[in-house]
Motif scaffolding. Structure first.
Motif, PDB file in Angstrom:
ATOM      1  N   GLU A 141      11.163  27.298 -24.433  1.00 16.60           N
ATOM      2  CA  GLU A 141      10.667  26.384 -25.392  1.00 16.60           C
ATOM      3  C   GLU A 141       9.960  25.150 -25.012  1.00 16.60           C
ATOM      4  OE1 GLU A 141      13.746  25.373 -28.105  1.00 16.60           O
ATOM      5  OE2 GLU A 141      14.096  27.461 -28.996  1.00 16.60           O
ATOM      6  N   THR A 142       8.788  25.619 -24.095  1.00 20.08           N
ATOM      7  CA  THR A 142       8.056  24.500 -23.861  1.00 20.08           C
ATOM      8  C   THR A 142       6.534  24.405 -24.263  1.00 20.08           C
ATOM      9  OG1 THR A 142       8.931  24.444 -21.580  1.00 20.08           O
ATOM     10  CG2 THR A 142       6.838  23.692 -21.559  1.00 20.08           C
ATOM     11  N   PHE A 143       6.254  25.680 -24.741  1.00 19.39           N
ATOM     12  CA  PHE A 143       4.700  25.645 -25.231  1.00 19.39           C
ATOM     13  C   PHE A 143       4.607  25.932 -26.648  1.00 19.39           C
ATOM     14  CE2 PHE A 143       4.727  27.168 -20.760  1.00 19.39           C
ATOM     15  CZ  PHE A 143       3.550  26.444 -20.126  1.00 19.39           C
ATOM     16  N   ASP A 144       3.432  25.271 -27.256  1.00 23.22           N
ATOM     17  CA  ASP A 144       3.170  25.103 -28.709  1.00 23.22           C
ATOM     18  C   ASP A 144       2.436  26.628 -29.030  1.00 23.22           C
ATOM     19  OD1 ASP A 144       3.795  22.273 -29.468  1.00 23.22           O
ATOM     20  OD2 ASP A 144       2.279  21.918 -27.924  1.00 23.22           O
ATOM     21  N   VAL A 145       1.733  27.142 -27.976  1.00 24.07           N
ATOM     22  CA  VAL A 145       0.706  28.087 -28.111  1.00 24.07           C
ATOM     23  C   VAL A 145       0.821  29.049 -26.745  1.00 24.07           C
ATOM     24  CG1 VAL A 145      -1.390  28.923 -28.613  1.00 24.07           C
ATOM     25  CG2 VAL A 145      -0.768  26.819 -29.540  1.00 24.07           C
ATOM     26  N   ILE A 146       0.745  30.514 -26.959  1.00 19.61           N
ATOM     27  CA  ILE A 146       0.505  31.658 -26.119  1.00 19.61           C
ATOM     28  C   ILE A 146      -0.534  32.341 -26.422  1.00 19.61           C
ATOM     29  CG2 ILE A 146       1.609  33.586 -25.096  1.00 19.61           C
ATOM     30  CD1 ILE A 146       4.347  32.306 -25.227  1.00 19.61           C
ATOM     31  N   VAL A 147      -1.444  32.326 -25.368  1.00 18.83           N
ATOM     32  CA  VAL A 147      -2.614  33.412 -25.760  1.00 18.83           C
ATOM     33  C   VAL A 147      -2.327  34.625 -24.706  1.00 18.83           C
ATOM     34  CG1 VAL A 147      -4.111  31.910 -26.767  1.00 18.83           C
ATOM     35  CG2 VAL A 147      -4.041  31.954 -24.262  1.00 18.83           C
ATOM     36  N   ALA A 148      -2.525  35.689 -25.005  1.00 21.90           N
ATOM     37  CA  ALA A 148      -2.623  36.933 -24.314  1.00 21.90           C
ATOM     38  C   ALA A 148      -3.707  37.839 -24.652  1.00 21.90           C
ATOM     39  CB  ALA A 148      -1.065  37.624 -24.220  1.00 21.90           C
ATOM     40  N   SER A 149      -5.071  37.498 -24.050  1.00 20.12           N
ATOM     41  CA  SER A 149      -5.914  38.011 -24.396  1.00 20.12           C
ATOM     42  C   SER A 149      -6.166  39.387 -23.593  1.00 20.12           C
ATOM     43  CB  SER A 149      -7.169  37.172 -24.643  1.00 20.12           C
ATOM     44  OG  SER A 149      -8.434  37.634 -25.263  1.00 20.12           O
ATOM     45  N   GLU A 150      -6.282  40.630 -24.163  1.00 20.13           N
ATOM     46  CA  GLU A 150      -6.835  41.831 -23.123  1.00 20.13           C
ATOM     47  C   GLU A 150      -5.716  41.924 -22.074  1.00 20.13           C
ATOM     48  OE1 GLU A 150      -9.209  43.801 -24.731  1.00 20.13           O
ATOM     49  OE2 GLU A 150      -8.696  42.072 -26.181  1.00 20.13           O
ATOM     50  N   VAL A 151      -4.368  41.825 -22.433  1.00 15.12           N
ATOM     51  CA  VAL A 151      -3.404  41.726 -21.431  1.00 15.12           C
ATOM     52  C   VAL A 151      -2.252  42.652 -21.803  1.00 15.12           C
ATOM     53  CG1 VAL A 151      -1.397  40.339 -20.416  1.00 15.12           C
ATOM     54  CG2 VAL A 151      -3.720  39.166 -20.771  1.00 15.12           C
ATOM     55  N   VAL A 152      -1.871  42.849 -22.895  1.00 13.22           N
ATOM     56  CA  VAL A 152      -0.832  43.748 -23.290  1.00 13.22           C
ATOM     57  C   VAL A 152      -0.893  45.095 -22.815  1.00 13.22           C
ATOM     58  CG1 VAL A 152       0.091  41.898 -25.132  1.00 13.22           C
ATOM     59  CG2 VAL A 152      -1.158  43.979 -25.694  1.00 13.22           C
ATOM     60  N   GLU A 153      -2.144  45.595 -22.945  1.00 12.48           N
ATOM     61  CA  GLU A 153      -2.521  47.096 -22.479  1.00 12.48           C
ATOM     62  C   GLU A 153      -2.537  47.290 -20.938  1.00 12.48           C
ATOM     63  OE1 GLU A 153      -6.569  45.254 -22.805  1.00 12.48           O
ATOM     64  OE2 GLU A 153      -4.564  45.135 -23.674  1.00 12.48           O
ATOM     65  N   HIS A 154      -1.736  46.207 -20.192  1.00  8.32           N
ATOM     66  CA  HIS A 154      -1.740  46.232 -18.801  1.00  8.32           C
ATOM     67  C   HIS A 154      -0.414  46.000 -18.261  1.00  8.32           C
ATOM     68  CE1 HIS A 154      -6.360  46.870 -18.315  1.00  8.32           C
ATOM     69  NE2 HIS A 154      -6.454  45.610 -19.182  1.00  8.32           N
ATOM     70  N   VAL A 155       0.437  45.634 -19.147  1.00  9.47           N
ATOM     71  CA  VAL A 155       1.794  45.330 -18.596  1.00  9.47           C
ATOM     72  C   VAL A 155       2.643  46.566 -18.665  1.00  9.47           C
ATOM     73  CG1 VAL A 155       1.667  42.761 -19.769  1.00  9.47           C
ATOM     74  CG2 VAL A 155       2.800  44.786 -21.004  1.00  9.47           C
ATOM     75  N   ALA A 156       3.885  46.185 -17.650  1.00  7.69           N
ATOM     76  CA  ALA A 156       4.663  47.159 -17.370  1.00  7.69           C
ATOM     77  C   ALA A 156       5.692  47.431 -18.602  1.00  7.69           C
ATOM     78  CB  ALA A 156       5.339  47.157 -15.864  1.00  7.69           C
ATOM     79  N   ASP A 157       6.214  46.446 -19.296  1.00  5.95           N
ATOM     80  CA  ASP A 157       7.055  46.267 -20.081  1.00  5.95           C
ATOM     81  C   ASP A 157       6.693  45.556 -21.185  1.00  5.95           C
ATOM     82  OD1 ASP A 157       9.793  46.137 -21.691  1.00  5.95           O
ATOM     83  OD2 ASP A 157      11.155  46.355 -19.796  1.00  5.95           O
ATOM     84  N   LEU A 158       6.086  46.242 -22.357  1.00  6.48           N
ATOM     85  CA  LEU A 158       5.790  45.361 -23.472  1.00  6.48           C
ATOM     86  C   LEU A 158       6.727  44.956 -24.137  1.00  6.48           C
ATOM     87  CD1 LEU A 158       3.269  44.345 -25.114  1.00  6.48           C
ATOM     88  CD2 LEU A 158       3.350  46.427 -26.391  1.00  6.48           C
ATOM     89  N   GLU A 159       7.780  45.252 -24.331  1.00  7.38           N
ATOM     90  CA  GLU A 159       8.965  44.764 -25.233  1.00  7.38           C
ATOM     91  C   GLU A 159       9.458  43.381 -24.400  1.00  7.38           C
ATOM     92  OE1 GLU A 159      13.283  45.839 -27.372  1.00  7.38           O
ATOM     93  OE2 GLU A 159      12.283  47.449 -25.858  1.00  7.38           O
ATOM     94  N   LEU A 217       2.729  47.197 -32.493  1.00  6.36           N
ATOM     95  CA  LEU A 217       2.796  45.744 -32.063  1.00  6.36           C
ATOM     96  C   LEU A 217       3.474  44.955 -32.897  1.00  6.36           C
ATOM     97  CD1 LEU A 217       2.179  43.821 -29.932  1.00  6.36           C
ATOM     98  CD2 LEU A 217      -0.222  43.714 -30.691  1.00  6.36           C
ATOM     99  N   GLN A 218       2.915  44.925 -34.253  1.00  5.63           N
ATOM    100  CA  GLN A 218       3.674  44.079 -35.368  1.00  5.63           C
ATOM    101  C   GLN A 218       5.293  44.425 -35.410  1.00  5.63           C
ATOM    102  OE1 GLN A 218       1.632  44.442 -39.089  1.00  5.63           O
ATOM    103  NE2 GLN A 218       3.458  43.152 -40.018  1.00  5.63           N
ATOM    104  N   HIS A 219       5.598  45.566 -35.171  1.00  6.09           N
ATOM    105  CA  HIS A 219       7.136  45.837 -35.433  1.00  6.09           C
ATOM    106  C   HIS A 219       7.695  45.345 -34.155  1.00  6.09           C
ATOM    107  CE1 HIS A 219      10.771  48.114 -36.065  1.00  6.09           C
ATOM    108  NE2 HIS A 219      10.585  48.563 -34.631  1.00  6.09           N
ATOM    109  N   LEU A 220       7.227  45.314 -33.123  1.00  4.88           N
ATOM    110  CA  LEU A 220       7.700  44.933 -31.832  1.00  4.88           C
ATOM    111  C   LEU A 220       7.885  43.284 -32.009  1.00  4.88           C
ATOM    112  CD1 LEU A 220       6.182  46.993 -28.756  1.00  4.88           C
ATOM    113  CD2 LEU A 220       8.662  46.559 -29.505  1.00  4.88           C
ATOM    114  N   LEU A 221       6.978  42.693 -32.499  1.00  5.43           N
ATOM    115  CA  LEU A 221       6.786  41.119 -32.786  1.00  5.43           C
ATOM    116  C   LEU A 221       7.813  40.685 -33.578  1.00  5.43           C
ATOM    117  CD1 LEU A 221       3.027  40.869 -32.654  1.00  5.43           C
ATOM    118  CD2 LEU A 221       4.367  39.786 -31.003  1.00  5.43           C
ATOM    119  N   GLU A 222       7.878  41.571 -34.892  1.00  7.79           N
ATOM    120  CA  GLU A 222       8.862  41.174 -35.998  1.00  7.79           C
ATOM    121  C   GLU A 222      10.210  41.461 -35.471  1.00  7.79           C
ATOM    122  OE1 GLU A 222       7.512  43.131 -39.211  1.00  7.79           O
ATOM    123  OE2 GLU A 222       5.938  41.964 -39.717  1.00  7.79           O
ATOM    124  N   SER A 223      10.567  42.434 -34.530  1.00  7.84           N
ATOM    125  CA  SER A 223      11.953  42.561 -34.192  1.00  7.84           C
ATOM    126  C   SER A 223      12.386  41.609 -33.082  1.00  7.84           C
ATOM    127  CB  SER A 223      11.992  44.190 -33.392  1.00  7.84           C
ATOM    128  OG  SER A 223      11.262  44.312 -32.565  1.00  7.84           O
TER     129      SER A 223
END
Length: 288
Positions: A141-159, A217-223
């Motif tokens: 709980e440190t940051f006000d904002v996170i940007v992840a631009s052109e990143v999630v299609e490269h991660v190993a574990d999106l959830e 992606l929306q489902h993952l975010l909301e869950s």
């Protein structure tokens, strides 16, 4: 609170990782190419023309006041997968305190080198060779904002990636994601055409299987405890080298989500991304 932080450290200090070692090898070969505006990352440079205003205007709509000339002053932003700092730098120039992280040390060296040419960024932008889960261990709980631009299609574990984002954001904090839809069109234009025919993206940069539909992606975010506020289509035209907002999300799209938390921190009005409803022929467009 201390028990909560200890639990979070234990939860994310495991053998699981969001970092994909195969993706690391791909980007290692391009680490010194980030700031060549006509090179392999040219489409990312031009993406700043729409993604930076989208982030800026969305955040301004959530604030009651801002400093003239430094509209994002007072905000702490985490740029995940910052690469050479293409997005960190303009956010820093808008007044934000930006921490850019990337697991590839060569990328961080390139980002630090380029930042050194602008004294304004010295105190506003810092870079660190780190994975997102390592940040969770020290910055709950440190940051006000996170940007992840052109990143999630490269991660190993999106959830796990999204859950880590939730942990390091403050309540009511904003998460911005740009990524690629998983459609037949994105395969044809994004991989076959962009990588194998035109060559505007290095071959092997993307794996179609790792693309994610906006609904998923929306489902993952909301869950995971987020409220999705906007999902806007984006389109890159290789003939003009320019990005534009589109109603269609069949290729690239941008998401803004807010971490659910205490009410009343900001008054929220979602700004329009000004989508253009006329879709150009698919043969004249592609995506990064």
């Amino acid at each position: 609170l201390s028990l909560f932080r200890f639990t979070m450290k234990r939860l994310f200090s495991t053998s699981r990782s969001t970092v994909d070692s195969k993706e690391m090898k791909k980007f290692h070969l391009l680490a010194d190419k980030w700031w060549d505006e006509e090179g392999e990352y040219s489409a990312l440079h031009s993406m700043n023309d729409i993604r930076v205003p989208f982030i800026r205007d969305t955040l301004l709509s959530m604030r009651n006041h801002h400093e003239l000339g430094n509209p994002l002053a007072g905000l702490k932003i985490l740029d995940v997968g910052c690469g050479g700092g293409l997005l960190s730098e303009p956010l820093g120039r808008l007044g934000a305190s930006v921490t850019g992280i990337d697991p590839l040390e060569d990328n961080i060296r390139t980002a630090d080198w380029h930042k050194s040419f602008d004294p304004v960024l010295a105190k506003r932008v810092q870079y660190k060779s780190s994975s997102l889960e390592e940040v969770v261990e020290e910055a709950v709980e440190t940051f006000d904002v996170i940007v992840a631009s052109e990143v999630v299609e490269h991660v190993a574990d999106l959830e796990m990636f999204i859950k880590c984002c939730y942990q390091v954001l403050k309540p009511e904090g904003s998460l911005f994601i740009t990524t690629i839809n998983k459609t037949q069109l994105s395969y044809v234009l994004g991989i076959l055409l962009a990588e194998k025919v035109i060559g505007i993206v290095p071959e092997g940069t993307h794996e179609w299987e790792k693309f994610i539909p906006p609904e998923e992606l929306q489902h993952l975010l909301e869950s995971s405890g987020f409220s999705v506020k906007a999902v806007n289509g984006m389109l890159y035209n290789p003939l003009t080298g320019a990005w534009s907002w589109r109603e269609s999300r069949s290729l690239n799209y941008a998401v803004h989500a807010v971490k659910c938390g205490s009410q009343g921190k900001w008054d929220y009005t979602e700004p329009s991304a000004e989508p253009q409803h006329q879709e150009p022929p698919a043969t004249t467009s592609t995506r990064l």
